[in-house]
Design a protein around this motif. Sequence first.
Motif, PDB file in Angstrom:
ATOM      1  N   PHE A  51       0.805  -1.226   0.000  1.00 20.49           N
ATOM      2  CA  PHE A  51       0.000   0.000   0.000  1.00 20.49           C
ATOM      3  C   PHE A  51       0.837   1.275   0.000  1.00 20.49           C
ATOM      4  O   PHE A  51       0.333   2.372  -0.261  1.00 20.49           O
ATOM      5  CB  PHE A  51      -0.918   0.013   1.230  1.00 20.49           C
ATOM      6  N   LYS A  52       2.110   1.162   0.277  1.00 24.42           N
ATOM      7  CA  LYS A  52       2.930   2.332   0.564  1.00 24.42           C
ATOM      8  C   LYS A  52       3.068   3.321  -0.590  1.00 24.42           C
ATOM      9  O   LYS A  52       3.389   4.493  -0.369  1.00 24.42           O
ATOM     10  CB  LYS A  52       4.323   1.884   1.000  1.00 24.42           C
ATOM     11  N   TRP A  57       3.124   8.679  -3.336  1.00 28.76           N
ATOM     12  CA  TRP A  57       2.683   9.444  -4.507  1.00 28.76           C
ATOM     13  C   TRP A  57       2.020  10.749  -4.091  1.00 28.76           C
ATOM     14  O   TRP A  57       2.286  11.810  -4.672  1.00 28.76           O
ATOM     15  CB  TRP A  57       1.729   8.606  -5.351  1.00 28.76           C
ATOM     16  N   HIS A  58       1.175  10.686  -3.073  1.00 32.30           N
ATOM     17  CA  HIS A  58       0.493  11.900  -2.597  1.00 32.30           C
ATOM     18  C   HIS A  58       1.511  12.923  -2.107  1.00 32.30           C
ATOM     19  O   HIS A  58       1.393  14.120  -2.399  1.00 32.30           O
ATOM     20  CB  HIS A  58      -0.472  11.522  -1.480  1.00 32.30           C
ATOM     21  N   ARG A  59       2.536  12.462  -1.387  1.00 33.19           N
ATOM     22  CA  ARG A  59       3.544  13.395  -0.859  1.00 33.19           C
ATOM     23  C   ARG A  59       4.397  13.993  -1.968  1.00 33.19           C
ATOM     24  O   ARG A  59       4.600  15.208  -2.041  1.00 33.19           O
ATOM     25  CB  ARG A  59       4.451  12.669   0.149  1.00 33.19           C
ATOM     26  N   LEU A  60       4.926  13.137  -2.835  1.00 38.51           N
ATOM     27  CA  LEU A  60       5.872  13.622  -3.835  1.00 38.51           C
ATOM     28  C   LEU A  60       5.214  14.516  -4.875  1.00 38.51           C
ATOM     29  O   LEU A  60       5.842  15.445  -5.389  1.00 38.51           O
ATOM     30  CB  LEU A  60       6.574  12.443  -4.520  1.00 38.51           C
ATOM     31  N   THR A  61       3.952  14.277  -5.193  1.00 40.44           N
ATOM     32  CA  THR A  61       3.274  15.123  -6.182  1.00 40.44           C
ATOM     33  C   THR A  61       2.929  16.493  -5.623  1.00 40.44           C
ATOM     34  O   THR A  61       2.546  17.391  -6.387  1.00 40.44           O
ATOM     35  CB  THR A  61       1.991  14.443  -6.698  1.00 40.44           C
ATOM     36  N   ALA A  87       7.490   5.938  -6.848  1.00 36.80           N
ATOM     37  CA  ALA A  87       6.930   7.256  -7.142  1.00 36.80           C
ATOM     38  C   ALA A  87       8.013   8.213  -7.635  1.00 36.80           C
ATOM     39  O   ALA A  87       7.798   8.977  -8.585  1.00 36.80           O
ATOM     40  CB  ALA A  87       6.249   7.821  -5.894  1.00 36.80           C
ATOM     41  N   ALA A  88       9.176   8.171  -6.992  1.00 38.63           N
ATOM     42  CA  ALA A  88      10.255   9.084  -7.377  1.00 38.63           C
ATOM     43  C   ALA A  88      10.716   8.821  -8.806  1.00 38.63           C
ATOM     44  O   ALA A  88      10.978   9.757  -9.570  1.00 38.63           O
ATOM     45  CB  ALA A  88      11.420   8.927  -6.402  1.00 38.63           C
ATOM     46  N   ARG A  89      10.819   7.562  -9.188  1.00 36.38           N
ATOM     47  CA  ARG A  89      11.227   7.250 -10.553  1.00 36.38           C
ATOM     48  C   ARG A  89      10.211   7.761 -11.562  1.00 36.38           C
ATOM     49  O   ARG A  89      10.576   8.322 -12.608  1.00 36.38           O
ATOM     50  CB  ARG A  89      11.424   5.749 -10.724  1.00 36.38           C
ATOM     51  N   ARG A  90       8.914   7.600 -11.257  1.00 38.68           N
ATOM     52  CA  ARG A  90       7.879   8.092 -12.171  1.00 38.68           C
ATOM     53  C   ARG A  90       7.934   9.614 -12.329  1.00 38.68           C
ATOM     54  O   ARG A  90       7.588  10.147 -13.386  1.00 38.68           O
ATOM     55  CB  ARG A  90       6.490   7.687 -11.627  1.00 38.68           C
ATOM     56  N   LEU A  91       8.361  10.296 -11.248  1.00 34.16           N
ATOM     57  CA  LEU A  91       8.363  11.754 -11.250  1.00 34.16           C
ATOM     58  C   LEU A  91       9.729  12.360 -11.558  1.00 34.16           C
ATOM     59  O   LEU A  91       9.871  13.583 -11.603  1.00 34.16           O
ATOM     60  CB  LEU A  91       7.877  12.268  -9.889  1.00 34.16           C
ATOM     61  N   GLY A  92      10.745  11.521 -11.756  1.00 35.15           N
ATOM     62  CA  GLY A  92      12.080  12.019 -12.056  1.00 35.15           C
ATOM     63  C   GLY A  92      12.764  12.681 -10.876  1.00 35.15           C
ATOM     64  O   GLY A  92      13.524  13.644 -11.036  1.00 35.15           O
ATOM     65  N   ILE A  93      12.524  12.172  -9.672  1.00 37.70           N
ATOM     66  CA  ILE A  93      13.091  12.727  -8.445  1.00 37.70           C
ATOM     67  C   ILE A  93      14.137  11.761  -7.886  1.00 37.70           C
ATOM     68  O   ILE A  93      13.881  10.554  -7.795  1.00 37.70           O
ATOM     69  CB  ILE A  93      11.989  12.969  -7.389  1.00 37.70           C
ATOM     70  N   ASP A 148       4.999   9.269   9.872  1.00 38.66           N
ATOM     71  CA  ASP A 148       4.854  10.530  10.604  1.00 38.66           C
ATOM     72  C   ASP A 148       4.848  11.713   9.639  1.00 38.66           C
ATOM     73  O   ASP A 148       5.702  12.588   9.679  1.00 38.66           O
ATOM     74  CB  ASP A 148       6.002  10.659  11.621  1.00 38.66           C
ATOM     75  N   ASP A 149       3.851  11.738   8.765  1.00 37.95           N
ATOM     76  CA  ASP A 149       3.745  12.771   7.750  1.00 37.95           C
ATOM     77  C   ASP A 149       2.288  12.883   7.317  1.00 37.95           C
ATOM     78  O   ASP A 149       1.647  11.861   7.026  1.00 37.95           O
ATOM     79  CB  ASP A 149       4.630  12.409   6.542  1.00 37.95           C
ATOM     80  N   PRO A 150       1.729  14.079   7.283  1.00 40.82           N
ATOM     81  CA  PRO A 150       0.297  14.220   6.959  1.00 40.82           C
ATOM     82  C   PRO A 150      -0.071  13.741   5.562  1.00 40.82           C
ATOM     83  O   PRO A 150      -1.126  13.131   5.368  1.00 40.82           O
ATOM     84  CB  PRO A 150       0.034  15.717   7.128  1.00 40.82           C
ATOM     85  N   TRP A 151       0.785  14.010   4.564  1.00 45.21           N
ATOM     86  CA  TRP A 151       0.491  13.539   3.209  1.00 45.21           C
ATOM     87  C   TRP A 151       0.515  12.007   3.140  1.00 45.21           C
ATOM     88  O   TRP A 151      -0.309  11.396   2.479  1.00 45.21           O
ATOM     89  CB  TRP A 151       1.508  14.097   2.221  1.00 45.21           C
ATOM     90  N   VAL A 152       1.471  11.424   3.821  1.00 44.95           N
ATOM     91  CA  VAL A 152       1.579   9.964   3.828  1.00 44.95           C
ATOM     92  C   VAL A 152       0.340   9.342   4.473  1.00 44.95           C
ATOM     93  O   VAL A 152      -0.242   8.387   3.946  1.00 44.95           O
ATOM     94  CB  VAL A 152       2.866   9.517   4.552  1.00 44.95           C
ATOM     95  N   VAL A 153      -0.103   9.881   5.600  1.00 47.16           N
ATOM     96  CA  VAL A 153      -1.311   9.381   6.262  1.00 47.16           C
ATOM     97  C   VAL A 153      -2.515   9.492   5.330  1.00 47.16           C
ATOM     98  O   VAL A 153      -3.289   8.542   5.167  1.00 47.16           O
ATOM     99  CB  VAL A 153      -1.559  10.156   7.577  1.00 47.16           C
TER     100      VAL A 153
END
Length: 320
Positions: A51-52, A57-61, A87-93, A148-153
């Motif tokens: 699920f991670k 994805w929500h955080r990185l975008t 997610a980072a690979r998809r976004l080039g990060i 411990d991150d609002p976007w991750v939650v």
Amino acid sequence: MISRRQPDREGVTNALKKLEKIVSSTPLLQAEIGGRTVYLKVESLQPMGAFKLRGAWHRLTDLSDDERARGVVAFSSGNHAQGLAWAARRLGIAATIVMPADSPAKKLDNTRALGAEVILYDRMREAREVIAARIADERGSVVVPSFDDPWVVEGQGSAGLEAVAQLQAIGRGAPDRIVTPCGGGGLAAGLALAIPEAKMVVVEPEGWDDMTRSLRAGEIMPVGNAPPPTSCDALQTLKVAPLTFDILRGRGACGLSVTEAETGTAMRWAFDHLRLVLEPGGAVALAALLSGKVEPGERTLVLLSGGNVDAETFKRMTDL
């Protein structure tokens, strides 16, 4: 720096809208357990096996262009690592992941294969948060914690909204009970925000039940000294965060622990009855139901959170 904004249900909804554009919904299966039909959300069938990727994805975008250019740093035993790397690979990060040296080889290999830089540490002697903070300070990167991150939650909670829609599609109402694996509580807290009417039950490995004990005590209680070995590497959190604890405490959540044997039985049951391969940490919620430690309700939602397990561990746990 780690953001201190508070996650909310609107954020969970926004996360789901983002995810619907890049990945398919994971299956919602039905099974008879304890004389009742339960609904199994199969997050082990995500592209990277857990699920991670939702929270990642929500955080990185939501990173700015400048933040993306400076890269991200995370710490994880494997599934958050893979979700963030995916997610980072998809976004080039550029992504750097601090991982325990005793992480399953499959998770280490998969994280590297997704393009992330992996830095190993000793989980019992070193503090992963300190290592990640040092790297982030040196490089100017953004730290993306595993829970411990609002976007991750919020991102993890999108699994709950997705399940509600799937239940509605077959003429059923929203879950009245949610049984979920719990390490740091990011998934559990996100589900609590997504489906506030449901009774929350978090499940942890025996000896690593710090969220269970914290909820019972009304304050955060760390894992004790010399915790026992566990195959649930994804759930080995030494201390939960106020962010996730406060959400779950506010929702009146309760918790319990399951044994290695009960976890292995659940893995074998999922293989025999559902043709699914679950990792130990991904099977503990199912183990709680199969062992009779949780009584299913009218509409019980069970999270099968991950399937990243090596063949040797799977064989040992299931006797296959």
